[in-house]
Design an enzyme around this catalytic site. Structure first.
Site, PDB file in Angstrom:
ATOM      1  N   ARG A 146      12.927  11.907  -6.381  1.00 37.07           N
ATOM      2  CA  ARG A 146      11.214  12.351  -5.667  1.00 37.07           C
ATOM      3  C   ARG A 146      10.204  12.626  -6.436  1.00 37.07           C
ATOM      4  O   ARG A 146       8.917  12.769  -6.935  1.00 37.07           O
ATOM      5  CB  ARG A 146      11.070  13.223  -4.731  1.00 37.07           C
ATOM      6  CG  ARG A 146      11.648  12.857  -3.064  1.00 37.07           C
ATOM      7  CD  ARG A 146      11.749  13.269  -2.375  1.00 37.07           C
ATOM      8  NE  ARG A 146      12.417  13.068  -1.052  1.00 37.07           N
ATOM      9  CZ  ARG A 146      12.090  12.194   0.056  1.00 37.07           C
ATOM     10  NH1 ARG A 146      11.075  11.475   0.132  1.00 37.07           N
ATOM     11  NH2 ARG A 146      13.530  11.930   0.457  1.00 37.07           N
ATOM     12  N   ASP A 153       4.504   0.592   4.856  1.00 32.24           N
ATOM     13  CA  ASP A 153       5.729  -0.690   4.400  1.00 32.24           C
ATOM     14  C   ASP A 153       5.832  -1.582   5.482  1.00 32.24           C
ATOM     15  O   ASP A 153       4.859  -2.271   5.500  1.00 32.24           O
ATOM     16  CB  ASP A 153       7.054  -0.178   3.867  1.00 32.24           C
ATOM     17  CG  ASP A 153       8.374  -1.232   3.489  1.00 32.24           C
ATOM     18  OD1 ASP A 153       7.907  -2.471   3.437  1.00 32.24           O
ATOM     19  OD2 ASP A 153       9.357  -0.415   3.312  1.00 32.24           O
TER      20      ASP A 153
HETATM   21  C1  PRP Z   1       9.241   5.786   3.464  1.00 28.49           C
HETATM   22  C2  PRP Z   1       7.921   6.318   4.108  1.00 28.49           C
HETATM   23  C3  PRP Z   1       6.820   6.702   4.967  1.00 28.49           C
HETATM   24  C4  PRP Z   1       8.280   5.149   5.339  1.00 28.49           C
HETATM   25  C5  PRP Z   1       7.451   3.585   5.101  1.00 28.49           C
HETATM   26  O1  PRP Z   1       9.396   7.776   4.580  1.00 28.49           O
HETATM   27  O2  PRP Z   1       7.174   7.630   3.590  1.00 28.49           O
HETATM   28  O3  PRP Z   1       6.795   7.130   5.673  1.00 28.49           O
HETATM   29  O4  PRP Z   1       9.076   4.599   5.250  1.00 28.49           O
HETATM   30  O5  PRP Z   1       7.873   2.643   6.208  1.00 28.49           O
HETATM   31  P1  PRP Z   1       7.399   1.474   7.133  1.00 28.49           P
HETATM   32  O6  PRP Z   1       5.862   1.520   7.143  1.00 28.49           O
HETATM   33  O7  PRP Z   1       8.054   0.287   6.410  1.00 28.49           O
HETATM   34  O8  PRP Z   1       7.340   2.619   8.373  1.00 28.49           O
HETATM   35  P2  PRP Z   1      11.574   7.584   5.244  1.00 28.49           P
HETATM   36  O9  PRP Z   1      11.309   7.091   6.327  1.00 28.49           O
HETATM   37  O10 PRP Z   1      12.041   6.826   3.928  1.00 28.49           O
HETATM   38  O11 PRP Z   1      11.087   8.849   4.733  1.00 28.49           O
HETATM   39  P3  PRP Z   1      11.020   9.838   3.219  1.00 28.49           P
HETATM   40  O12 PRP Z   1       9.705   9.765   3.650  1.00 28.49           O
HETATM   41  O13 PRP Z   1      11.235  11.146   3.655  1.00 28.49           O
HETATM   42  O14 PRP Z   1      11.188   9.388   2.405  1.00 28.49           O
END
Ligand code: PRP
Length: 192
Positions: free
Chosen positions: A168, A106
């Site tokens: 999920r 993201d």
């Molecule tokens: C999400 C996803 C990535 C991260 C990407 O994890 O799995 O690891 O966000 O976002 P970024 O590019 O803005 O850093 P999240 O923190 O939601 O944890 P999860 O995978 O446990 O849901």
């Protein structure tokens, strides 16, 4: 807990398209890493479903391991740029070919932090495989070597991605209805 149908606005990537793409990525990775000491490093928790399907599509021997990171700052659903490692992998990666497996990139802060840390451990190579690339939202430049799908800036869930830790398990990528992710603004200041 609401049924997922109550929060689903549309299906962005149906299950059959996901499986086809994962199988293509598996074939590509199997070719690229043939004969190499490959370690798939899954970023918890969202990457789990993708990892499990991807590894079944690899025709070459490989090891797996896991890392967990958390971003903190403004709101639980926003990446802040501050990333903390909450679970480190427990294998030595020096001289090995590491492929990081992520569900989504993201802002890029999570992957940037992972790359920065792992580079210090001197792997033979370090690449990223992300199922979803929300490139519109990128705040830091990160190289993504294998991408499943480029997606628009929508709140997506399913196939590893959660809404408040749920859903999920869904076999497709869905887009959430706006009321799921539009949070109320800050509380007005208290009156004297
Ligand atoms: C999400 C996803 C990535 C991260 C990407 O994890 O799995 O690891 O966000 O976002 P970024 O590019 O803005 O850093 P999240 O923190 O939601 O944890 P999860 O995978 O446990 O849901």
């Amino acid at each position: 807990m609401p049924d997922y149908r109550d929060i689903l606005a549309e299906i962005l990537v149906p299950a059959d398209k996901l499986q086809v793409r994962v199988s293509e990525l598996g074939a590509e990775i199997s070719r690229d890493y043939a004969g190499q000491d490959l370690l798939l490093l899954c970023i918890l928790r969202g990457g789990v479903m993708f990892l499990a399907d991807l590894m079944r599509q690899l025709s070459i021997p490989h090891a797996i391991d896991f890392m967990a990171l958390s971003s903190y700052g403004v709101g639980a659903r926003k990446s802040s740029g501050s990333v903390r490692i909450s679970l480190d992998l427990n294998q030595n990666i020096e001289g090995r070919h590491v492929l990081v497996v992520e569900d989504i990139v993201d802002t890029g802060h999570t992957i940037a932090a992972v790359l920065e840390l792992l580079q210090t451990r001197r792997p033979a190579s370090l690449k990223i495989c992300a199922l979803l690339d929300k490139s519109e939202r990128r705040e830091v430049v990160v190289p993504i070597h294998y991408v499943g799908f480029d997606i628009p800036n929508k709140f997506v869930f399913g196939y590893g991605l959660d809404v408040d830790e749920l859903y999920r398990n869904l076999p497709f990528i869905g887009v959430a209805k706006p009321d799921v992710y539009v949070t109320p603004g800050p509380e007005p200041p208290a009156r004297p």
